[in-house]
Scaffold this motif. Structure first.
Motif, PDB file in Angstrom:
ATOM      1  N   ALA A 185      -3.538 -23.059  28.056  1.00 25.14           N
ATOM      2  CA  ALA A 185      -3.344 -23.789  29.316  1.00 25.14           C
ATOM      3  C   ALA A 185      -3.309 -22.843  30.506  1.00 25.14           C
ATOM      4  N   ILE A 203      -7.749 -25.240  19.907  1.00 21.03           N
ATOM      5  CA  ILE A 203      -6.610 -24.830  20.725  1.00 21.03           C
ATOM      6  C   ILE A 203      -7.112 -24.429  22.101  1.00 21.03           C
ATOM      7  N   MET A 204      -6.429 -24.906  23.108  1.00 21.01           N
ATOM      8  CA  MET A 204      -6.775 -24.480  24.470  1.00 21.01           C
ATOM      9  C   MET A 204      -5.604 -23.761  25.098  1.00 21.01           C
ATOM     10  N   VAL A 225       0.032 -23.674  25.313  1.00 25.25           N
ATOM     11  CA  VAL A 225      -1.223 -24.071  24.689  1.00 25.25           C
ATOM     12  C   VAL A 225      -1.188 -25.563  24.349  1.00 25.25           C
ATOM     13  N   ALA A 226      -2.366 -26.124  24.255  1.00 23.63           N
ATOM     14  CA  ALA A 226      -2.514 -27.492  23.741  1.00 23.63           C
ATOM     15  C   ALA A 226      -3.414 -27.402  22.525  1.00 23.63           C
ATOM     16  N   ALA A 227      -3.087 -28.139  21.498  1.00 21.23           N
ATOM     17  CA  ALA A 227      -3.863 -28.039  20.261  1.00 21.23           C
ATOM     18  C   ALA A 227      -4.082 -29.421  19.665  1.00 21.23           C
ATOM     19  N   ARG A 228      -5.188 -29.565  18.991  1.00 25.58           N
ATOM     20  CA  ARG A 228      -5.480 -30.843  18.330  1.00 25.58           C
ATOM     21  C   ARG A 228      -6.275 -30.564  17.051  1.00 25.58           C
TER      22      ARG A 228
END
Lengths: 270, 105
Positions: free
Chosen positions: B26, B23-24, B12-15
């Motif tokens: 991946a 959160i996305m 996951v990628a999070a910001r």
């Protein structure tokens, strides 16, 4: 003026977003078609670093895939759509496109290749129109029918169209640049091959009146991600694109722009 | 559930954007948004700190909430996030705690 050197009589370099891609074909007639298609985006650079050989076939389907399908095997990428197949090695920079002598197939292959190249360069392609005015770029995104072509056609005379269909967004030092692209929409007009720092991004919504509202960062990211063009099911690149979109939102204001189709909407854009 | 540990999935990628955590995944590009409370737990999901300690040191510290209620809510949250592939749940630590790391363990 761009000239094809004698030694490279069957190659030309297409430079979009400062990324030159050298295209080879054994068919001089198709090379001329490509040359006409990408006029304004041709470069005299000889060492492009990224090479694509066009393997031309008889007209007909190349793949059974209706939609774009992008796959990766280590450094080898492949992308398929009904009218082309792209194979490209990200380590050597070399690849080939199997397609008929149709510039739109090459257009599709180049768009996909640029999505891969941009992801690693803190950028992305966006389903958006963009224009440059007074040295600053403005990006207008939204789903099909939201008004990208309309707002492009309503632009003041002193605005330069970068694209009415696919915006090319890339980080540059502390800012993001929008580049002109040859990827056209309904206007069927190539963008100018120039770039400028993005001053603002607008989420287009057609409405009876013109209204501008700053979006929250989370809403902006969610909306932008729906318009990002990215086809590869690759976790690392998906993460990079996500981070680039978040980074853009942290640096550039993103507005919801409700607009009626009249020129006064440009009064809100500055 | 006393020994429940949580770690963010590497897929996951999070910001953090404002008060929300976006959160996305991946793997399928699905987007999720966590509210302020859930974001606190997400940020502390280090695979080394038990969930009850995370709840006590973040949620209960920031908000006026009963620790048992907060823990029950947190357990439901992390279970849902795990079902969606965003969090990894284990019954023991998967990484050394900050204190152990400091001691070179």
């Amino acid at each position: 003026m761009f000239k094809i050197a004698a030694a490279d009589a069957q190659a030309l370099v297409i430079k979009i977003g400062d990324i030159p891609i050298r295209v080879f074909t054994e068919d001089p007639d198709f090379l001329r078609v490509v040359q006409d298609r990408y006029v304004g985006f041709l470069s005299s650079e000889t060492h492009a670093g990224i090479d694509l050989k066009l393997d031309l076939t008889a007209p007909g389907r190349i793949s059974s895939e209706e939609d774009v399908r992008v796959a990766r095997d280590s450094m080898r990428w492949s992308a398929e759509r009904g009218d082309f197949r792209l194979d490209w090695n990200s380590e050597t920079g070399r690849g080939q496109v199997r397609q008929s002598a149709n510039p739109y197939s090459l257009d599709g292959a180049l768009r996909i290749l640029h999505t891969l190249l941009l992801a690693a360069r803190k950028g992305f392609l966006l389903h958006a129109a963009s224009a440059m005015r007074n040295g600053r770029a403005f990006v207008f995104f939204g789903r099909s029918g939201a008004g990208k072509t309309t707002i492009s056609s309503l632009a003041p005379a002193d605005a330069t169209l970068l694209t009415d269909e696919v915006s090319y967004v890339r980080r540059d030092a502390e800012t993001y640049l929008a580049y002109g692209t040859p990827f056209t929409g309904e206007l069927a007009k190539l963008g100018e091959n120039v770039s400028a720092p993005i001053a603002a991004v607008y989420h287009l919504v057609q409405a009876p009146d013109n209204r501008l509202a700053l979006m929250t960062p989370a809403d902006a990211v969610r909306a932008l991600l729906e318009s990002v063009l990215f086809f590869a099911e690759d976790a690392e690149l998906v993460k990079l694109v996500f981070q680039s979109v978040c980074d853009l939102v942290g640096r550039v204001p993103v507005y919801r722009l409700e607009f009626a189709p009249n020129r006064s909407v440009w009064d809100l854009i500055s | 559930m006393k020994n429940l540990y949580i770690a963010r999935s590497p897929m996951v990628a999070a910001r953090q954007l404002g008060l929300e955590m976006v959160i996305m995944s991946a793997t399928d590009s699905t987007l999720f948004t966590l509210n302020e409370v859930a974001s606190l737990i997400w940020k502390s999901a280090d695979g080394a700190t038990p969930l009850w300690e995370i709840v006590n040191s973040t949620v209960c510290k920031e908000f006026d909430v009963d620790p048992e209620v907060a823990l029950a809510d947190a357990e439901r949250l992390v279970s849902e996030l795990a079902d969606r592939g965003l969090l990894l749940l284990t019954n023991g630590p998967t990484k050394p705690s900050p204190a152990e790391t400091e001691r070179g363990l």
